[in-house]
Every structure is written in C-alpha cells, then in structure tokens.
Design a protein around this motif. Structure first.
Motif, short mmCIF file in Angstrom:
data_model
loop_
_atom_site.label_atom_id
_atom_site.label_comp_id
_atom_site.label_asym_id
_atom_site.label_seq_id
_atom_site.Cartn_x
_atom_site.Cartn_y
_atom_site.Cartn_z
N MET A 118 0.96 -1.21 -0.03
CA MET A 118 0.01 0.06 -0.16
C MET A 118 1.01 1.25 -0.06
O MET A 118 1.70 1.55 0.98
CB MET A 118 -0.92 0.06 1.19
N LEU A 119 0.77 2.07 -1.19
CA LEU A 119 1.92 2.99 -1.36
C LEU A 119 1.36 4.22 -0.21
O LEU A 119 0.33 4.42 -0.08
CB LEU A 119 1.97 3.63 -2.73
N LEU A 120 2.33 4.67 0.33
CA LEU A 120 2.16 6.19 1.13
C LEU A 120 3.13 7.20 0.29
O LEU A 120 4.37 7.01 0.63
CB LEU A 120 2.83 5.89 2.74
N GLN A 121 2.61 8.15 -0.20
CA GLN A 121 3.46 9.09 -1.09
C GLN A 121 3.49 10.30 0.05
O GLN A 121 2.26 10.89 0.26
CB GLN A 121 2.91 9.66 -2.29
N ALA A 122 4.52 11.19 0.08
CA ALA A 122 4.76 12.57 0.82
C ALA A 122 4.58 13.58 -0.32
O ALA A 122 5.06 13.53 -1.34
CB ALA A 122 5.74 12.46 1.24
N ALA A 123 3.60 14.48 -0.29
CA ALA A 123 3.53 15.65 -1.22
C ALA A 123 4.18 16.98 -0.35
O ALA A 123 3.46 17.42 0.40
CB ALA A 123 2.07 16.22 -1.78
N LEU A 124 5.30 17.26 -0.60
CA LEU A 124 6.16 18.13 0.23
C LEU A 124 5.66 19.72 0.24
O LEU A 124 6.13 20.30 1.26
CB LEU A 124 7.65 17.89 0.04
N ASN A 125 5.19 20.24 -0.66
CA ASN A 125 4.97 21.77 -0.71
C ASN A 125 3.97 22.37 -1.49
O ASN A 125 3.07 22.55 -0.96
CB ASN A 125 6.46 22.39 -1.16
N GLY A 126 3.93 21.91 -2.68
CA GLY A 126 2.83 22.64 -3.59
C GLY A 126 3.09 24.12 -3.26
O GLY A 126 4.15 24.89 -3.12
N ASN A 127 1.97 24.95 -3.37
CA ASN A 127 2.05 26.58 -2.87
C ASN A 127 1.53 26.73 -1.50
O ASN A 127 0.95 27.81 -1.25
CB ASN A 127 0.88 27.24 -3.84
N ARG A 128 1.60 25.84 -0.64
CA ARG A 128 1.06 25.86 0.81
C ARG A 128 1.70 26.75 1.46
O ARG A 128 3.16 26.88 1.52
CB ARG A 128 1.14 24.52 1.31
#
Length: 240
Positions: free
Chosen positions: A1-11
């Motif tokens: 079961m994949l766990l991906q981290a989305a680190l920034n974007g425009n947050r």
C-alpha cells in the motif's frame, strides 16, 4: 500500500520547503517517517513555483542525493503555468528527468504533455479531480501506459470529498481500468479520503501540499508529522 509524501505545492506554512536543500531535507524526514515516494514542486530563486529546467534539475538532484532510490514525482499543474504551449516548451527542455509526474487530466494539453513525458521514460500519475476528469481519462486511452491514478477530490467537507472520491473510483473501475490508485484530499478532508482509501486497499498521499493539519485538526509541525499520521492509518487498517 503506497504512502506518498507531497512536500510543498503553494502551501503557506512555516515548514513548507522551497529551496532545493529544504526540499531535500523534508524528503529525507518524510521517507524516514514512512513515505515510499515523494512529490514536490521546484521553485525559482524568487520563491515562485517553476518548470524551468535548471530549477527542476537542482531540486531533483538534491532530493536524489538525500534519498537514494526513492521515486521522485514532479507536478505538471496548469496552476504553475496556465498556457499549455508555454508549459509544453518548458517541460520539453527538462534535462534531469523525474521518475514520475502528476498529470491532471482535466487540463488543456495534458494528453500531448503526457505523450512527451512517456516518450522520455517518465511515469504518469494521472490526476483526477472530478468525475469529468475521470471520464476524460477513460476516453483518452492513456490508461494502459500510466503508472497509477491519483484520486484527488478538493472538497472542503470530508463527506463530500469521500463521495466524490467514490464517484471517480467507480468510473475508472467500471471502465475496466485496474491501475494502482492513490487517494488524497485537501485540508482536514484529506484524512477522511485517506481512511476510505486504505479501507479499500488503495494507496494514499499526504504532506503539506495536501493538508497543513493533523487528523485531530492541530497544525502539523512538518511533512514528517503528517506522514507519521498517515502511516498510522495504514498500520491500524493492516492490523485490524
């Protein structure tokens, strides 16, 4: 079961990484917390999200040095460059290629851009933000060559987000598309979408791009804390 981290974007958040060394440090911490892949947006020298080849190269190389062997996903979002032709030219100039890109299926020019990246050996994470996106993806014929599907409802309300995730999932499954799915939402709704997805055996994504808050509504310290919370959801479901 994949766990991906989305680190920034425009947050906007104190821990949002933008410089290559910051992105690399957050990627290292996120993978130590349990992420198996990282997604991020490179930035230019003045702090703007960028498709520029040099900006992308610096960020990719920094993360690869910090996290050897971890798959790297970049964005191709029209929110970074809304002119499809200019976006295509910028991405065509990339020299250091990521392992994957997210490609939002509702955007103008996304099929052509996906074809370009596929020709250069980059995997496609097909982003579905709505039922309309799901139907366009089915009609595009891209599915057999994509790596996975991202189910990405953007509703603020958790119940609405889960309902829309269910609708998108149903469209692609009804079409006979059996690609791996990774689900996430926006803000506090991200956690409801994550829980639903894990319960159905799908992968999940979290990180400051998706949500600045933990499941209990408290502001997260950083990406690693968000990944730890997501890993706990997976662990609870696995041992239930």
């Amino acid at each position: 079961m994949l766990l991906q981290a989305a680190l920034n974007g425009n947050r906007i958040h104190p821990a949002t990484p933008r410089a290559p060394e910051q992105i690399a440090a957050e990627a290292r911490a996120a993978t130590a917390a349990g992420a198996q892949a990282v997604h991020f947006h490179p930035y230019d020298a003045v702090g703007k999200e960028s498709f520029d080849a040099d900006d992308c190269t610096r960020a990719i190389r920094a993360v690869r040095a910090a996290c050897p062997g971890i798959p790297i996903s970049l964005s191709t979002s029209a929110a970074i460059e809304n002119d499809p032709e200019k976006r295509f030219r910028q991405i065509a100039a990339w020299e250091e290629m990521p392992d994957l890109v997210t490609a939002n299926q509702g955007e103008d020019g996304i099929v052509e851009l996906s074809e370009l990246l596929l020709s250069r050996g980059v995997g496609i994470e097909a982003g579905l933000l709505s039922a309309g996106d799901a139907r366009r993806f089915v009609a595009s014929g891209l599915a057999p060559r994509c790596r996975r599907i991202l189910i990405e409802p953007l509703d603020v309300d958790p119940a609405d987000a889960c309902r829309h995730a269910e609708a998108m999932e149903g469209i692609v499954i009804h079409a006979g598309i059996t690609l791996e799915q990774v689900h996430h939402g926006e803000g506090i709704a991200c956690w409801a979408v994550n829980r639903r997805a894990v319960g159905r055996g799908h992968g999940i994504r979290t990180g400051l791009e998706d949500t600045p808050v933990l499941p209990d509504g408290r502001q997260a310290r950083d990406n690693a804390e968000l990944v730890e919370a997501a890993a706990a959801i997976i662990a609870q479901a696995t041992h239930a």
